[in-house]
Design a protein around this motif. Structure first.
Motif, PDB file in Angstrom:
ATOM      1  N   PHE A 173      -6.473  29.639 -53.375  1.00 10.60           N
ATOM      2  CA  PHE A 173      -5.008  29.640 -53.340  1.00 10.60           C
ATOM      3  C   PHE A 173      -4.409  29.092 -54.625  1.00 10.60           C
ATOM      4  N   ASP A 174      -3.236  29.635 -54.988  1.00 11.10           N
ATOM      5  CA  ASP A 174      -2.492  29.075 -56.121  1.00 11.10           C
ATOM      6  C   ASP A 174      -1.617  27.925 -55.616  1.00 11.10           C
ATOM      7  N   GLY A 175      -0.819  27.343 -56.493  1.00 11.23           N
ATOM      8  CA  GLY A 175      -0.038  26.151 -56.154  1.00 11.23           C
ATOM      9  C   GLY A 175       0.846  26.284 -54.943  1.00 11.23           C
ATOM     10  N   ASP A 176       1.690  27.323 -54.901  1.00 15.54           N
ATOM     11  CA  ASP A 176       2.604  27.487 -53.772  1.00 15.54           C
ATOM     12  C   ASP A 176       1.839  27.770 -52.484  1.00 15.54           C
ATOM     13  N   GLU A 177       0.809  28.603 -52.586  1.00 21.62           N
ATOM     14  CA  GLU A 177      -0.001  28.906 -51.404  1.00 21.62           C
ATOM     15  C   GLU A 177      -0.699  27.653 -50.900  1.00 21.62           C
ATOM     16  N   ARG A 178      -1.123  26.786 -51.805  1.00 23.20           N
ATOM     17  CA  ARG A 178      -1.793  25.550 -51.393  1.00 23.20           C
ATOM     18  C   ARG A 178      -0.872  24.695 -50.531  1.00 23.20           C
ATOM     19  N   LEU A 179       0.390  24.593 -50.931  1.00 23.88           N
ATOM     20  CA  LEU A 179       1.346  23.813 -50.142  1.00 23.88           C
ATOM     21  C   LEU A 179       1.472  24.377 -48.730  1.00 23.88           C
ATOM     22  N   GLU A 180       1.589  25.680 -48.647  1.00 24.60           N
ATOM     23  CA  GLU A 180       1.724  26.354 -47.356  1.00 24.60           C
ATOM     24  C   GLU A 180       0.462  26.168 -46.508  1.00 24.60           C
ATOM     25  N   TYR A 181      -0.690  26.314 -47.152  1.00 18.78           N
ATOM     26  CA  TYR A 181      -1.971  26.170 -46.463  1.00 18.78           C
ATOM     27  C   TYR A 181      -2.164  24.744 -45.946  1.00 18.78           C
ATOM     28  N   VAL A 182      -1.902  23.758 -46.785  1.00 14.74           N
ATOM     29  CA  VAL A 182      -2.073  22.358 -46.398  1.00 14.74           C
ATOM     30  C   VAL A 182      -1.147  22.009 -45.232  1.00 14.74           C
ATOM     31  N   ALA A 183       0.077  22.508 -45.255  1.00 16.71           N
ATOM     32  CA  ALA A 183       1.007  22.283 -44.137  1.00 16.71           C
ATOM     33  C   ALA A 183       0.485  22.940 -42.863  1.00 16.71           C
ATOM     34  N   GLY A 184      -0.059  24.142 -42.996  1.00 19.06           N
ATOM     35  CA  GLY A 184      -0.630  24.834 -41.838  1.00 19.06           C
ATOM     36  C   GLY A 184      -1.816  24.077 -41.261  1.00 19.06           C
ATOM     37  N   LEU A 185      -2.671  23.558 -42.143  1.00 20.48           N
ATOM     38  CA  LEU A 185      -3.802  22.752 -41.677  1.00 20.48           C
ATOM     39  C   LEU A 185      -3.316  21.533 -40.898  1.00 20.48           C
ATOM     40  N   ALA A 186      -2.275  20.886 -41.415  1.00 24.93           N
ATOM     41  CA  ALA A 186      -1.733  19.711 -40.736  1.00 24.93           C
ATOM     42  C   ALA A 186      -1.220  20.066 -39.348  1.00 24.93           C
ATOM     43  N   SER A 187      -0.676  21.263 -39.202  1.00 19.15           N
ATOM     44  CA  SER A 187      -0.109  21.664 -37.917  1.00 19.15           C
ATOM     45  C   SER A 187      -1.165  21.921 -36.840  1.00 19.15           C
ATOM     46  N   VAL A 188      -2.417  22.134 -37.243  1.00 19.29           N
ATOM     47  CA  VAL A 188      -3.466  22.438 -36.267  1.00 19.29           C
ATOM     48  C   VAL A 188      -4.526  21.343 -36.172  1.00 19.29           C
ATOM     49  N   THR A 189      -4.351  20.252 -36.924  1.00 15.58           N
ATOM     50  CA  THR A 189      -5.319  19.149 -36.896  1.00 15.58           C
ATOM     51  C   THR A 189      -4.694  17.958 -36.178  1.00 15.58           C
ATOM     52  N   VAL A 190      -5.381  17.445 -35.169  1.00 10.81           N
ATOM     53  CA  VAL A 190      -4.843  16.301 -34.430  1.00 10.81           C
ATOM     54  C   VAL A 190      -4.756  15.090 -35.360  1.00 10.81           C
ATOM     55  N   ARG A 191      -3.825  14.199 -35.078  1.00  6.44           N
ATOM     56  CA  ARG A 191      -3.751  12.953 -35.857  1.00  6.44           C
ATOM     57  C   ARG A 191      -5.066  12.198 -35.681  1.00  6.44           C
ATOM     58  N   GLY A 192      -5.610  11.766 -36.785  1.00 11.22           N
ATOM     59  CA  GLY A 192      -6.917  11.121 -36.767  1.00 11.22           C
ATOM     60  C   GLY A 192      -8.064  12.098 -36.926  1.00 11.22           C
ATOM     61  N   GLY A 193      -7.753  13.405 -36.873  1.00 10.44           N
ATOM     62  CA  GLY A 193      -8.774  14.423 -37.062  1.00 10.44           C
ATOM     63  C   GLY A 193      -9.248  14.469 -38.505  1.00 10.44           C
ATOM     64  N   ILE A 194     -10.372  15.126 -38.722  1.00 14.19           N
ATOM     65  CA  ILE A 194     -10.991  15.176 -40.039  1.00 14.19           C
ATOM     66  C   ILE A 194     -11.100  16.608 -40.537  1.00 14.19           C
ATOM     67  N   LEU A 195     -10.725  16.781 -41.788  1.00 17.33           N
ATOM     68  CA  LEU A 195     -10.858  18.046 -42.504  1.00 17.33           C
ATOM     69  C   LEU A 195     -11.915  17.853 -43.586  1.00 17.33           C
ATOM     70  N   TYR A 196     -12.852  18.783 -43.665  1.00 17.64           N
ATOM     71  CA  TYR A 196     -13.825  18.801 -44.753  1.00 17.64           C
ATOM     72  C   TYR A 196     -13.499  19.985 -45.648  1.00 17.64           C
ATOM     73  N   VAL A 197     -13.308  19.722 -46.931  1.00 18.56           N
ATOM     74  CA  VAL A 197     -13.062  20.784 -47.901  1.00 18.56           C
ATOM     75  C   VAL A 197     -14.239  20.816 -48.865  1.00 18.56           C
ATOM     76  N   LEU A 198     -14.901  21.973 -48.927  1.00 19.73           N
ATOM     77  CA  LEU A 198     -15.952  22.230 -49.906  1.00 19.73           C
ATOM     78  C   LEU A 198     -15.402  23.304 -50.839  1.00 19.73           C
ATOM     79  N   CYS A 199     -15.164  22.924 -52.104  1.00 23.40           N
ATOM     80  CA  CYS A 199     -14.552  23.862 -53.045  1.00 23.40           C
ATOM     81  C   CYS A 199     -15.222  23.767 -54.405  1.00 23.40           C
ATOM     82  N   PHE A 200     -15.003  24.778 -55.233  1.00 26.10           N
ATOM     83  CA  PHE A 200     -15.545  24.763 -56.585  1.00 26.10           C
ATOM     84  C   PHE A 200     -14.896  23.641 -57.395  1.00 26.10           C
ATOM     85  N   SER A 201     -15.717  22.939 -58.155  1.00 21.71           N
ATOM     86  CA  SER A 201     -15.266  21.845 -59.004  1.00 21.71           C
ATOM     87  C   SER A 201     -15.087  22.328 -60.430  1.00 21.71           C
TER      88      SER A 201
END
Length: 195
Positions: free
Chosen positions: A112-140
């Protein structure tokens, strides 16, 4: 935002990233880091989700590529695993109307590019319970032979800020395995808590 470009990646043999479950995800699971209901965002042919299902956890894998989801569903049947797969846009995760204790992102965030990242991160927050864990494996962006769309540690931390509802608990170098990298490409593995 259509799945057609991604879908084409699966139509003439395996996609470059279709190499089985990522070792980093297998390791996190072995260490007990994956619990509760699990979402695999951008699951592709479902290898990470299928690994999670083999551990007895409920898992939903979503991807915009219909061909990948069809392959994932057939793999679940062939292996006798109870895993759910759905065609869905990762930029519209709220439409799932579900919540998860653990979310996996293996190779999606960096597409994702910058704007898409904002949208994606907000979407992730909407489906992850508070205290839940997200693992991101991405290219460095560090090291030789980086993969496409490499991400800096600062970019990851900025995207998953407290203001966006997240806390990056751990961020460490790792490897992303592909068909083009003999020992994997430089990556980051981030453990991010929903706050």
């Amino acid at each position: 935002m259509t799945g057609l470009p991604w879908d084409a990646s699966y139509q003439d043999g395996p996609a470059p990233w279709d190499v089985g479950p990522q070792p980093a995800i297998v390791r996190v699971a072995a260490e007990g880091g994956i619990t509760g209901a699990v979402l695999d965002a951008g699951c592709g042919t479902g290898e990470n989700a299928l690994h999670v299902a083999s551990l007895g956890l409920p898992v939903l894998g979503v991807d915009v590529a219909e061909t990948a989801i069809a392959i994932a569903r057939q793999s679940a049947i062939d292996r006798g695993l109870d895993a759910e797969f759905a065609v869905a846009d990762a930029l519209a995760l709220g439409q799932l109307r579900r919540e998860f204790e653990t979310v996996l992102d293996s190779g999606l965030f960096h597409t994702f590019d910058g704007d898409e990242r904002l949208e994606y991160v907000a979407g992730l927050a909407s489906v992850t319970v508070r205290g839940g864990i997200l693992y991101v494996l991405c290219f460095s962006d560090s090291g030789p032979d980086t993969g496409p769309h490499p991400v800096s540690a600062d970019e990851l931390r900025a995207s998953f800020s407290a203001g966006a509802g997240w806390n990056v608990e751990a961020l460490a170098p790792d490897r992303i395995h592909t068909r083009f990298h003999e020992n994997g490409a430089p990556g980051w593995l981030a453990r991010i808590k929903r706050v």
